[in-house]
Design a protein around this motif. Structure first.
Motif, PDB file in Angstrom:
ATOM      1  N   PRO A  81       0.820  -1.216   0.000  1.00 12.70           N
ATOM      2  CA  PRO A  81       0.000   0.000   0.000  1.00 12.70           C
ATOM      3  C   PRO A  81       0.855   1.269   0.000  1.00 12.70           C
ATOM      4  N   TYR A  82       2.151   1.131   0.250  1.00 12.11           N
ATOM      5  CA  TYR A  82       3.066   2.270   0.295  1.00 12.11           C
ATOM      6  C   TYR A  82       3.897   2.395  -0.987  1.00 12.11           C
ATOM      7  N   PHE A  83       3.530   1.644  -2.018  1.00 15.35           N
ATOM      8  CA  PHE A  83       4.224   1.688  -3.299  1.00 15.35           C
ATOM      9  C   PHE A  83       4.207   3.109  -3.856  1.00 15.35           C
ATOM     10  N   ASP A  84       5.341   3.522  -4.423  1.00 14.31           N
ATOM     11  CA  ASP A  84       5.459   4.829  -5.070  1.00 14.31           C
ATOM     12  C   ASP A  84       6.067   4.606  -6.447  1.00 14.31           C
ATOM     13  N   ALA A  85       5.271   4.780  -7.482  1.00 10.41           N
ATOM     14  CA  ALA A  85       5.722   4.521  -8.852  1.00 10.41           C
ATOM     15  C   ALA A  85       6.892   5.415  -9.252  1.00 10.41           C
ATOM     16  N   ARG A  86       7.085   6.537  -8.563  1.00 12.09           N
ATOM     17  CA  ARG A  86       8.203   7.440  -8.870  1.00 12.09           C
ATOM     18  C   ARG A  86       9.511   6.950  -8.266  1.00 12.09           C
ATOM     19  N   ALA A  87       9.452   6.042  -7.319  1.00 15.61           N
ATOM     20  CA  ALA A  87      10.659   5.550  -6.648  1.00 15.61           C
ATOM     21  C   ALA A  87      11.336   4.480  -7.497  1.00 15.61           C
ATOM     22  N   SER A  88      12.663   4.435  -7.391  1.00 16.26           N
ATOM     23  CA  SER A  88      13.434   3.390  -8.070  1.00 16.26           C
ATOM     24  C   SER A  88      14.579   2.973  -7.160  1.00 16.26           C
ATOM     25  N   THR A  89      15.273   1.926  -7.547  1.00 11.73           N
ATOM     26  CA  THR A  89      16.419   1.493  -6.738  1.00 11.73           C
ATOM     27  C   THR A  89      17.530   2.535  -6.764  1.00 11.73           C
ATOM     28  N   VAL A  90      17.556   3.367  -7.803  1.00 14.65           N
ATOM     29  CA  VAL A  90      18.566   4.429  -7.907  1.00 14.65           C
ATOM     30  C   VAL A  90      18.136   5.671  -7.132  1.00 14.65           C
ATOM     31  N   LYS A  91      16.856   5.990  -7.199  1.00 13.23           N
ATOM     32  CA  LYS A  91      16.351   7.194  -6.533  1.00 13.23           C
ATOM     33  C   LYS A  91      15.061   6.864  -5.780  1.00 13.23           C
ATOM     34  N   ASN A  92      15.215   6.596  -4.510  1.00 14.29           N
ATOM     35  CA  ASN A  92      14.073   6.292  -3.645  1.00 14.29           C
ATOM     36  C   ASN A  92      13.961   7.435  -2.633  1.00 14.29           C
ATOM     37  N   PRO A  93      12.926   8.268  -2.737  1.00 20.77           N
ATOM     38  CA  PRO A  93      12.831   9.424  -1.843  1.00 20.77           C
ATOM     39  C   PRO A  93      12.406   9.072  -0.423  1.00 20.77           C
ATOM     40  N   TRP A  94      12.019   7.822  -0.181  1.00 19.27           N
ATOM     41  CA  TRP A  94      11.445   7.452   1.114  1.00 19.27           C
ATOM     42  C   TRP A  94      12.432   6.640   1.939  1.00 19.27           C
ATOM     43  N   SER A  95      12.288   6.756   3.253  1.00 20.81           N
ATOM     44  CA  SER A  95      13.193   6.082   4.181  1.00 20.81           C
ATOM     45  C   SER A  95      12.418   5.244   5.191  1.00 20.81           C
ATOM     46  N   ALA A  96      13.108   4.256   5.711  1.00 23.77           N
ATOM     47  CA  ALA A  96      12.592   3.410   6.787  1.00 23.77           C
ATOM     48  C   ALA A  96      13.664   3.326   7.864  1.00 23.77           C
ATOM     49  N   VAL A  97      13.267   2.943   9.056  1.00 25.66           N
ATOM     50  CA  VAL A  97      14.203   2.645  10.139  1.00 25.66           C
ATOM     51  C   VAL A  97      13.771   1.314  10.751  1.00 25.66           C
ATOM     52  N   ASP A  98      14.678   0.665  11.436  1.00 23.00           N
ATOM     53  CA  ASP A  98      14.326  -0.538  12.179  1.00 23.00           C
ATOM     54  C   ASP A  98      14.200  -0.179  13.650  1.00 23.00           C
ATOM     55  N   VAL A  99      13.192  -0.770  14.277  1.00 24.97           N
ATOM     56  CA  VAL A  99      12.880  -0.462  15.672  1.00 24.97           C
ATOM     57  C   VAL A  99      12.783  -1.747  16.476  1.00 24.97           C
ATOM     58  N   GLU A 100      12.923  -1.598  17.797  1.00 24.30           N
ATOM     59  CA  GLU A 100      12.729  -2.739  18.685  1.00 24.30           C
ATOM     60  C   GLU A 100      11.817  -2.342  19.833  1.00 24.30           C
ATOM     61  N   PHE A 101      11.200  -3.350  20.408  1.00 25.81           N
ATOM     62  CA  PHE A 101      10.301  -3.167  21.542  1.00 25.81           C
ATOM     63  C   PHE A 101      11.103  -2.858  22.800  1.00 25.81           C
TER      64      PHE A 101
END
Length: 149
Positions: A81-101
């Motif tokens: 559901p968070y797919f962005d057709a403008r994103a690519s492996t070369v230019k991905n404007p979005w970021s994620a982080v890993d979290v722990e409980f």
């Protein structure tokens, strides 16, 4: 050390699910300001886990950042559901982080409780029109929320 508040819908990722998994990827952030906050997070920083878009929204517990920002793979997955057709492996404007409980609270600290608590008047979550899914929390606000659990 900075503190954070991060919102998730419990049917996507809840504090209880993070407790069961121990660690998870925090992805799907599609607001540039919230993304920039993700990018400024450092390992070991703590965040309040806020349940949103549910019957009783509020702070459910505490998590910790375990991996700093990296390109969000959900932006490249057409099934996400968070797919962005403008994103690519070369230019991905979005970021994620890993979290722990870290900790689950005995009960949800809801908005009414937060609004009535001393020391939280400037908490970004409580500001009119604030809809960010990731936001900073000042040290005094962090302590004020902890006093409510």
């Amino acid at each position: 050390m900075p503190y954070w508040l991060m919102k998730s819908e419990p049917d996507v990722l809840s504090a209880a699910t993070l407790q069961r998994l121990h660690q998870a990827r925090w992805d799907g952030v599609r607001n540039y300001q919230a993304r920039n906050f993700l990018r400024s997070m450092q390992a070991d920083e703590l965040f309040f886990f806020y349940h949103s878009s549910c019957s009783r929204p509020g702070i459910a517990g505490i998590g910790r950042i375990v991996r700093t920002a990296y390109p969000d793979p959900s932006a490249l997955d057409p099934r996400s559901p968070y797919f962005d057709a403008r994103a690519s492996t070369v230019k991905n404007p979005w970021s994620a982080v890993d979290v722990e409980f870290v900790e689950a609270f005995a009960g949800i600290i809801d908005l009414a409780c937060l609004r009535s608590a001393p020391g939280l008047a400037k908490l970004p979550l409580l500001q009119k029109g604030s809809r960010l899914s990731v936001m900073p929390v000042e040290a005094g606000e962090w302590a004020a929320v902890l006093a409510l659990r």
